[in-house]
Scaffold this active site. Structure first.
Site, PDB file in Angstrom:
ATOM      1  N   ASP A  66      40.794  27.965  45.391  1.00 16.53           N
ATOM      2  CA  ASP A  66      40.656  28.373  46.791  1.00 16.53           C
ATOM      3  C   ASP A  66      39.468  27.702  47.465  1.00 16.53           C
ATOM      4  O   ASP A  66      38.644  27.058  46.807  1.00 16.53           O
ATOM      5  CB  ASP A  66      40.539  29.907  46.880  1.00 16.53           C
ATOM      6  CG  ASP A  66      39.557  30.487  45.864  1.00 16.53           C
ATOM      7  OD1 ASP A  66      38.754  29.727  45.284  1.00 16.53           O
ATOM      8  OD2 ASP A  66      39.582  31.704  45.648  1.00 16.53           O
ATOM      9  N   ASN A 135      37.764  44.621  43.910  1.00 19.44           N
ATOM     10  CA  ASN A 135      38.968  45.296  44.423  1.00 19.44           C
ATOM     11  C   ASN A 135      40.236  44.765  43.742  1.00 19.44           C
ATOM     12  O   ASN A 135      41.339  44.993  44.214  1.00 19.44           O
ATOM     13  CB  ASN A 135      39.059  45.173  45.951  1.00 19.44           C
ATOM     14  CG  ASN A 135      39.259  43.724  46.410  1.00 19.44           C
ATOM     15  OD1 ASN A 135      39.333  42.807  45.603  1.00 19.44           O
ATOM     16  ND2 ASN A 135      39.348  43.528  47.721  1.00 19.44           N
ATOM     17  N   HIS A 137      41.136  41.599  43.260  1.00 20.23           N
ATOM     18  CA  HIS A 137      41.734  40.345  43.727  1.00 20.23           C
ATOM     19  C   HIS A 137      41.534  39.214  42.727  1.00 20.23           C
ATOM     20  O   HIS A 137      40.581  39.214  41.943  1.00 20.23           O
ATOM     21  CB  HIS A 137      41.232  39.966  45.127  1.00 20.23           C
ATOM     22  CG  HIS A 137      39.825  39.466  45.211  1.00 20.23           C
ATOM     23  ND1 HIS A 137      38.769  40.261  45.597  1.00 20.23           N
ATOM     24  CD2 HIS A 137      39.290  38.242  44.990  1.00 20.23           C
ATOM     25  CE1 HIS A 137      37.656  39.540  45.606  1.00 20.23           C
ATOM     26  NE2 HIS A 137      37.945  38.303  45.232  1.00 20.23           N
ATOM     27  N   GLU A 142      44.039  39.021  48.254  1.00 18.64           N
ATOM     28  CA  GLU A 142      43.508  40.362  48.497  1.00 18.64           C
ATOM     29  C   GLU A 142      44.579  41.414  48.189  1.00 18.64           C
ATOM     30  O   GLU A 142      45.759  41.088  48.092  1.00 18.64           O
ATOM     31  CB  GLU A 142      43.139  40.482  49.983  1.00 18.64           C
ATOM     32  CG  GLU A 142      42.022  39.549  50.407  1.00 18.64           C
ATOM     33  CD  GLU A 142      40.642  40.101  50.110  1.00 18.64           C
ATOM     34  OE1 GLU A 142      40.510  40.963  49.232  1.00 18.64           O
ATOM     35  OE2 GLU A 142      39.692  39.659  50.779  1.00 18.64           O
TER      36      GLU A 142
HETATM   37  C1  GLP Z   1      35.758  35.280  45.069  1.00 20.64           C
HETATM   38  C2  GLP Z   1      36.556  34.114  44.485  1.00 20.64           C
HETATM   39  C3  GLP Z   1      37.309  34.544  43.253  1.00 20.64           C
HETATM   40  C4  GLP Z   1      36.338  35.217  42.288  1.00 20.64           C
HETATM   41  C5  GLP Z   1      35.738  36.447  42.918  1.00 20.64           C
HETATM   42  C6  GLP Z   1      34.765  37.161  42.019  1.00 20.64           C
HETATM   43  O1  GLP Z   1      36.582  36.099  45.794  1.00 20.64           O
HETATM   44  N1  GLP Z   1      37.451  33.555  45.442  1.00 20.64           N
HETATM   45  O2  GLP Z   1      37.962  33.430  42.659  1.00 20.64           O
HETATM   46  O3  GLP Z   1      37.013  35.554  41.095  1.00 20.64           O
HETATM   47  O4  GLP Z   1      35.069  36.057  44.105  1.00 20.64           O
HETATM   48  O5  GLP Z   1      33.507  36.553  42.092  1.00 20.64           O
HETATM   49  P1  GLP Z   1      32.336  36.742  41.052  1.00 20.64           P
HETATM   50  O6  GLP Z   1      32.729  35.968  39.835  1.00 20.64           O
HETATM   51  O7  GLP Z   1      31.137  36.142  41.735  1.00 20.64           O
HETATM   52  O8  GLP Z   1      32.207  38.195  40.781  1.00 20.64           O
END
Ligand code: GLP
Length: 253
Positions: A66, A135, A137, A142
């Site tokens: 993404d 949440n 995702h 989402e």
């Molecule tokens: C963002 C990214 C996801 C990631 C998530 C969790 O939303 N687009 O790919 O898994 O954050 O982030 P973190 O690893 O910093 O907790």
């Protein structure tokens, strides 16, 4: 799902890096799906060390999950920049084989369709690395994202921790895109991920928890530390399965 509970965040990263490095050694032209966020940072650091010890990335193809829409690739929060800083600038990837959705595009629909086509043209993703949001995702899918969704434009939910200075629009692989990967490896550590992990592994399959879609995937490995595992009802059984697992067996339960 294969649930691997390890003692620390460091072991989560080391275990994931071991799986990725093993694939690249076995299949030098592997197609890797990569993610960003804080979770994979040490995985990439370990892959850089392995590259310095001889692991060759020159024939590897990568697809990131993404990117933010309208954020210049040099912006510190841009996933282009984060991937360059954490991995691509430090290993011998071939730039033409590196793919990240272009959030600066003038034609989002076309960019998304081209991204899907590029994944297919590369022969599909061999291994998709994933983090998970609090949440539930995955990528930027989402809650209530369609379980069959493909790469597309999304508007992010407002939620605690979301940086108000960043765009609310993103391009993300869909849940369907992710489920097409031959092996999904999801990493999570820390108490703040415990609820989402429990919902993903043991909750109902629901678009309200996008990561629960991985219950339908034939080969998903979930690597978590004790804190992220703390809300799992069957944690002891997952540990026992790992202890009893024949050498080399990977995959579902
Ligand atoms: C963002 C990214 C996801 C990631 C998530 C969790 O939303 N687009 O790919 O898994 O954050 O982030 P973190 O690893 O910093 O907790």
């Amino acid at each position: 799902m294969e649930i691997v509970i390890v003692e620390s965040p460091e072991r989560v990263s080391a275990t994931a890096a071991e799986i990725i490095a093993g694939l690249v050694s076995e299949k030098p032209n592997a197609v890797l799906g990569l993610c960003t966020g804080s979770s994979p940072k040490e995985v990439y650091a370990e892959l850089v060390l392995r590259h310095r010890a001889g692991l060759d990335f020159s024939r590897v193809t990568t697809f990131n999950l993404d990117e933010y829409v309208g954020l210049p690739h040099t912006h510190p929060a841009s996933y282009h920049r984060q991937m360059a800083e954490q991995l691509f600038d430090h290993v011998n990837v071939t730039p033409e084989r590196v793919h990240i959705p272009d959030g600066m595009t003038k034609d989002i629909a076309r960019t998304c369709a081209d991204y899907e086509a590029a994944i297919s043209a590369a022969g599909g993703i061999d291994l998709q690395l994933l983090g998970i949001g609090e949440n539930g995702h995955i990528a930027f899918n989402e809650p209530t994202s369609a379980l069959e969704s493909r790469t597309r434009l999304k508007t992010l939910f407002a939620r605690p921790g979301l940086d108000a200075s960043l765009p609310r629009h993103v391009i993300t692989m869909g849940i369907g895109t992710i489920l097409d990967a031959r092996h999904c490896v999801l990493i999570a550590f820390g108490q703040r991920k415990a609820r989402a992990v429990a919902q993903m592994v043991e909750g109902p399959l629901t678009a309200f928890v996008p990561a629960s879609a991985l219950q339908r995937h034939p080969l998903t490995t979930v690597i978590i530390d004790e804190a992220a595992a703390s809300e799992l009802t069957l944690a002891e059984q997952y540990r026992e399965i790992q202890r009893l697992k024949p050498d080399g067996q990977r995959g579902g339960t």
